[in-house]
Design a protein around this motif. Sequence first.
Motif, PDB file in Angstrom:
ATOM      1  N   LEU A  24       0.830  -1.206   0.000  1.00  0.00           N
ATOM      2  CA  LEU A  24       0.000   0.000   0.000  1.00  0.00           C
ATOM      3  C   LEU A  24       0.864   1.254   0.000  1.00  0.00           C
ATOM      4  O   LEU A  24       0.616   2.190  -0.767  1.00  0.00           O
ATOM      5  CB  LEU A  24      -0.919  -0.006   1.224  1.00  0.00           C
ATOM      6  CG  LEU A  24      -1.945   1.115   1.312  1.00  0.00           C
ATOM      7  CD1 LEU A  24      -2.977   1.011   0.204  1.00  0.00           C
ATOM      8  CD2 LEU A  24      -2.628   1.071   2.681  1.00  0.00           C
ATOM      9  N   ARG A  33      -6.091  -2.513   0.991  1.00  0.00           N
ATOM     10  CA  ARG A  33      -7.092  -1.616   0.412  1.00  0.00           C
ATOM     11  C   ARG A  33      -8.517  -2.085   0.704  1.00  0.00           C
ATOM     12  O   ARG A  33      -9.457  -1.314   0.606  1.00  0.00           O
ATOM     13  CB  ARG A  33      -6.900  -1.491  -1.099  1.00  0.00           C
ATOM     14  CG  ARG A  33      -5.614  -0.793  -1.466  1.00  0.00           C
ATOM     15  CD  ARG A  33      -5.496  -0.599  -2.974  1.00  0.00           C
ATOM     16  NE  ARG A  33      -4.173  -0.137  -3.324  1.00  0.00           N
ATOM     17  CZ  ARG A  33      -3.737   1.105  -3.217  1.00  0.00           C
ATOM     18  NH1 ARG A  33      -4.536   2.033  -2.729  1.00  0.00           N
ATOM     19  NH2 ARG A  33      -2.508   1.424  -3.562  1.00  0.00           N
ATOM     20  N   THR A  35     -11.059  -2.700   3.132  1.00  0.00           N
ATOM     21  CA  THR A  35     -11.220  -2.247   4.516  1.00  0.00           C
ATOM     22  C   THR A  35     -12.429  -2.854   5.219  1.00  0.00           C
ATOM     23  O   THR A  35     -12.767  -2.441   6.327  1.00  0.00           O
ATOM     24  CB  THR A  35     -11.321  -0.712   4.563  1.00  0.00           C
ATOM     25  OG1 THR A  35     -12.426  -0.294   3.749  1.00  0.00           O
ATOM     26  CG2 THR A  35     -10.029  -0.068   4.057  1.00  0.00           C
TER      27      THR A  35
END
Length: 176
Positions: A24, A33, A35
Amino acid sequence: MHSLELLLDDATDAAVRAHWRRLLDADLPSQARHTGASNRPHVTLALADDLPVDVVAAVRRAVGASLPLDLRLGGLLVFAGRRPVVSRLVVASTALLDLQAAVVAALGDEAVDPHGQFAAGAWTPHVTLARRLGPDDLGAVLEVAGEEPVDLVGRAVELRQWDMTAKVTGTLVAAQ
């Protein structure tokens, strides 16, 4: 659809999340990414259409006292395709292979294997680092991820169910 997944001990989970974070930070595809609350490092053992109470009981019996289970994450693994996936290989110990086979057998008719990935001799245990890579991402992801130690020793401590339709997870078996 339900996914049955082994979750990692805290230290191994943190080490994999650190891999995700480095990708990331390099502005590359990364599981970091994603979440959603369900996203955490895991090893998928099987998929099932449904998990009725009797099947859940059979899975719990199949896993029994197998947890915690020692795991070794090895080198990088690329699942090729139009949008490649980069993972860490989980070394297929006899205990891990036996556990996965027992879970698939316990699922019986509920087991789903649309791409032939979970049958004996076809399953490749892994922990995903980055998915849906674009054509220009693979080399950079491999370079950053390849800076990690080749071997990471840890343990699987929980068998979790991920209900993809309801978007909920639940513990089926936890280490004693």
